[in-house]
Design a protein around this motif. Sequence first.
Motif, PDB file in Angstrom:
ATOM      1  N   ARG A  94      -3.570   6.182   4.204  1.00  0.00           N
ATOM      2  CA  ARG A  94      -4.674   6.124   5.161  1.00  0.00           C
ATOM      3  C   ARG A  94      -5.079   4.676   5.433  1.00  0.00           C
ATOM      4  NH1 ARG A  94      -9.715   5.317   4.460  1.00  0.00           N
ATOM      5  NH2 ARG A  94      -9.656   5.632   2.224  1.00  0.00           N
ATOM      6  N   VAL A  95      -5.211   3.870   4.379  1.00  0.00           N
ATOM      7  CA  VAL A  95      -5.588   2.462   4.549  1.00  0.00           C
ATOM      8  C   VAL A  95      -4.468   1.704   5.263  1.00  0.00           C
ATOM      9  CG1 VAL A  95      -6.148   0.324   3.319  1.00  0.00           C
ATOM     10  CG2 VAL A  95      -7.125   2.493   2.554  1.00  0.00           C
ATOM     11  N   ALA A  96      -3.213   2.014   4.914  1.00  0.00           N
ATOM     12  CA  ALA A  96      -2.075   1.345   5.552  1.00  0.00           C
ATOM     13  C   ALA A  96      -2.060   1.638   7.048  1.00  0.00           C
ATOM     14  CB  ALA A  96      -0.770   1.795   4.902  1.00  0.00           C
ATOM     15  N   LEU A  97      -2.286   2.895   7.402  1.00  0.00           N
ATOM     16  CA  LEU A  97      -2.316   3.260   8.812  1.00  0.00           C
ATOM     17  C   LEU A  97      -3.468   2.565   9.531  1.00  0.00           C
ATOM     18  CD1 LEU A  97      -1.125   4.929  11.105  1.00  0.00           C
ATOM     19  CD2 LEU A  97      -2.558   6.831  10.375  1.00  0.00           C
ATOM     20  N   GLY A  98      -4.620   2.491   8.885  1.00  0.00           N
ATOM     21  CA  GLY A  98      -5.768   1.800   9.471  1.00  0.00           C
ATOM     22  C   GLY A  98      -5.481   0.329   9.727  1.00  0.00           C
ATOM     23  N   LEU A  99      -4.782  -0.319   8.805  1.00  0.00           N
ATOM     24  CA  LEU A  99      -4.436  -1.731   9.002  1.00  0.00           C
ATOM     25  C   LEU A  99      -3.509  -1.922  10.199  1.00  0.00           C
ATOM     26  CD1 LEU A  99      -3.813  -3.005   5.366  1.00  0.00           C
ATOM     27  CD2 LEU A  99      -5.517  -3.850   6.974  1.00  0.00           C
ATOM     28  N   MET A 100      -2.610  -0.984  10.412  1.00  0.00           N
ATOM     29  CA  MET A 100      -1.656  -1.114  11.518  1.00  0.00           C
ATOM     30  C   MET A 100      -2.279  -0.741  12.860  1.00  0.00           C
ATOM     31  SD  MET A 100       1.232  -2.327  10.474  1.00  0.00           S
ATOM     32  CE  MET A 100       0.081  -3.495   9.852  1.00  0.00           C
TER      33      MET A 100
ATOM     34  N   LYS B 236       1.572   8.561  10.862  1.00  0.00           N
ATOM     35  CA  LYS B 236       0.820   9.618  11.548  1.00  0.00           C
ATOM     36  C   LYS B 236       1.468  10.977  11.319  1.00  0.00           C
ATOM     37  CE  LYS B 236      -1.355   6.987  15.263  1.00  0.00           C
ATOM     38  NZ  LYS B 236      -1.419   6.773  16.712  1.00  0.00           N
ATOM     39  N   ARG B 237       2.783  11.024  11.398  1.00  0.00           N
ATOM     40  CA  ARG B 237       3.478  12.295  11.150  1.00  0.00           C
ATOM     41  C   ARG B 237       3.293  12.757   9.715  1.00  0.00           C
ATOM     42  NH1 ARG B 237       9.118  12.360  14.560  1.00  0.00           N
ATOM     43  NH2 ARG B 237       8.123  12.332  16.597  1.00  0.00           N
ATOM     44  N   GLN B 238       3.314  11.817   8.782  1.00  0.00           N
ATOM     45  CA  GLN B 238       3.111  12.183   7.384  1.00  0.00           C
ATOM     46  C   GLN B 238       1.691  12.707   7.176  1.00  0.00           C
ATOM     47  OE1 GLN B 238       3.682   9.016   4.559  1.00  0.00           O
ATOM     48  NE2 GLN B 238       3.878  10.448   2.857  1.00  0.00           N
ATOM     49  N   ARG B 239       0.732  12.073   7.838  1.00  0.00           N
ATOM     50  CA  ARG B 239      -0.652  12.532   7.729  1.00  0.00           C
ATOM     51  C   ARG B 239      -0.787  13.947   8.299  1.00  0.00           C
ATOM     52  NH1 ARG B 239      -4.988   9.008  10.745  1.00  0.00           N
ATOM     53  NH2 ARG B 239      -3.785   9.830  12.484  1.00  0.00           N
ATOM     54  N   ALA B 240      -0.164  14.202   9.453  1.00  0.00           N
ATOM     55  CA  ALA B 240      -0.211  15.540  10.049  1.00  0.00           C
ATOM     56  C   ALA B 240       0.484  16.565   9.143  1.00  0.00           C
ATOM     57  CB  ALA B 240       0.452  15.524  11.429  1.00  0.00           C
ATOM     58  N   ALA B 241       1.588  16.158   8.535  1.00  0.00           N
ATOM     59  CA  ALA B 241       2.291  17.069   7.622  1.00  0.00           C
ATOM     60  C   ALA B 241       1.436  17.371   6.398  1.00  0.00           C
ATOM     61  CB  ALA B 241       3.627  16.464   7.198  1.00  0.00           C
ATOM     62  N   ASN B 242       0.726  16.366   5.886  1.00  0.00           N
ATOM     63  CA  ASN B 242      -0.144  16.592   4.730  1.00  0.00           C
ATOM     64  C   ASN B 242      -1.288  17.542   5.075  1.00  0.00           C
ATOM     65  OD1 ASN B 242       1.408  14.963   3.116  1.00  0.00           O
ATOM     66  ND2 ASN B 242       0.123  13.158   3.382  1.00  0.00           N
ATOM     67  N   VAL B 243      -1.853  17.401   6.270  1.00  0.00           N
ATOM     68  CA  VAL B 243      -2.922  18.314   6.702  1.00  0.00           C
ATOM     69  C   VAL B 243      -2.374  19.738   6.803  1.00  0.00           C
ATOM     70  CG1 VAL B 243      -4.405  18.917   8.669  1.00  0.00           C
ATOM     71  CG2 VAL B 243      -4.314  16.558   7.843  1.00  0.00           C
ATOM     72  N   GLN B 244      -1.186  19.863   7.371  1.00  0.00           N
ATOM     73  CA  GLN B 244      -0.570  21.184   7.497  1.00  0.00           C
ATOM     74  C   GLN B 244      -0.273  21.782   6.121  1.00  0.00           C
ATOM     75  OE1 GLN B 244       3.042  21.242   9.800  1.00  0.00           O
ATOM     76  NE2 GLN B 244       2.886  23.433  10.169  1.00  0.00           N
TER      77      GLN B 244
ATOM     78  N   LEU C 225       0.819  -1.217   0.000  1.00  0.00           N
ATOM     79  CA  LEU C 225       0.000   0.000   0.000  1.00  0.00           C
ATOM     80  C   LEU C 225       0.854   1.270   0.000  1.00  0.00           C
ATOM     81  CD1 LEU C 225      -2.785  -1.065   2.500  1.00  0.00           C
ATOM     82  CD2 LEU C 225      -3.114  -0.462   0.092  1.00  0.00           C
ATOM     83  N   LEU C 226       2.074   1.173   0.475  1.00  0.00           N
ATOM     84  CA  LEU C 226       2.943   2.346   0.559  1.00  0.00           C
ATOM     85  C   LEU C 226       3.827   2.536  -0.669  1.00  0.00           C
ATOM     86  CD1 LEU C 226       4.026   2.124   4.297  1.00  0.00           C
ATOM     87  CD2 LEU C 226       2.281   3.586   3.282  1.00  0.00           C
ATOM     88  N   LEU C 227       3.797   1.581  -1.596  1.00  0.00           N
ATOM     89  CA  LEU C 227       4.627   1.716  -2.790  1.00  0.00           C
ATOM     90  C   LEU C 227       4.153   2.900  -3.625  1.00  0.00           C
ATOM     91  CD1 LEU C 227       5.058  -1.985  -3.967  1.00  0.00           C
ATOM     92  CD2 LEU C 227       6.786  -0.495  -2.948  1.00  0.00           C
ATOM     93  N   PRO C 228       5.085   3.753  -4.059  1.00  0.00           N
ATOM     94  CA  PRO C 228       4.682   4.918  -4.850  1.00  0.00           C
ATOM     95  C   PRO C 228       4.317   4.522  -6.284  1.00  0.00           C
ATOM     96  CG  PRO C 228       7.070   4.839  -4.630  1.00  0.00           C
ATOM     97  CD  PRO C 228       6.515   3.717  -3.797  1.00  0.00           C
ATOM     98  N   ASP C 229       3.588   5.398  -6.927  1.00  0.00           N
ATOM     99  CA  ASP C 229       3.204   5.244  -8.341  1.00  0.00           C
ATOM    100  C   ASP C 229       2.429   3.967  -8.624  1.00  0.00           C
ATOM    101  OD1 ASP C 229       4.583   7.643  -8.832  1.00  0.00           O
ATOM    102  OD2 ASP C 229       6.467   6.563  -9.183  1.00  0.00           O
ATOM    103  N   THR C 230       1.540   3.617  -7.718  1.00  0.00           N
ATOM    104  CA  THR C 230       0.642   2.494  -7.951  1.00  0.00           C
ATOM    105  C   THR C 230      -0.777   3.022  -7.809  1.00  0.00           C
ATOM    106  OG1 THR C 230       0.650   1.859  -5.615  1.00  0.00           O
ATOM    107  CG2 THR C 230       2.268   0.788  -7.032  1.00  0.00           C
ATOM    108  N   GLY C 231      -1.707   2.357  -8.452  1.00  0.00           N
ATOM    109  CA  GLY C 231      -3.092   2.799  -8.374  1.00  0.00           C
ATOM    110  C   GLY C 231      -3.731   2.533  -7.025  1.00  0.00           C
ATOM    111  N   PHE C 232      -3.133   1.699  -6.222  1.00  0.00           N
ATOM    112  CA  PHE C 232      -3.723   1.320  -4.944  1.00  0.00           C
ATOM    113  C   PHE C 232      -3.006   1.947  -3.754  1.00  0.00           C
ATOM    114  CE2 PHE C 232      -0.929  -2.034  -6.554  1.00  0.00           C
ATOM    115  CZ  PHE C 232       0.041  -2.085  -5.569  1.00  0.00           C
TER     116      PHE C 232
END
Length: 180
Positions: A103-109, A134-142, A92-99
């Motif tokens: 958010r889903v990766a964090l939910g799974l963990m 979580k830090r990446q999500r907070a950075a994206n919101v910022q 889920l964290l691999l870049p340049d993929t359609g999937f």
Amino acid sequence: MTSILKLLAGLTIFAVTAGCVHQPIQPAPEPVEKEEIQFIQAPEDDLVELMRYFDALQGKTKAEILEEYNYANSHYRESANLLQRLKLVLLLLLPDTGFQSNRVALGLMENLPAQFESTAATITFKDLLVMLLKRQRAANVQIENLSEKLRSTEAEAGMLKSKIDAIKHIEKQLMRKITP
């Protein structure tokens, strides 16, 4: 003159005795050849397997990765084995993929089953991954908030520029009326 000779004689005797007291310089020890670093072969654990899996993903084509994701998504999503879930998360964290979905990766963990199987190293890796997501999500919101502020500031600057241009135009009109 005799006092000068006495002084020179005294200095000479002092220099000779100081030279006798001085210890000879020890030769520098020869450098020891560097010992080769030996890696201790640890027994295979989940984290080593996970890193091998990630390395294997790097050599796959997009079609193979999509096939791997479809398999992992159907088989690992509800698994009680943390290693299997982490494999899905890596996909889920691999870049340049359609999937790709952080958010889903964090939910799974974050939403693990009550009883799950794993090693201490894998649990630590999971905790590190959750913290980073979580830090990446907070950075994206910022970033989104700052982008919105930038857009509003640019709009306000545009309005002020148009008002300044209007005032300049009015001043030019007044100057034309005043001059005969």
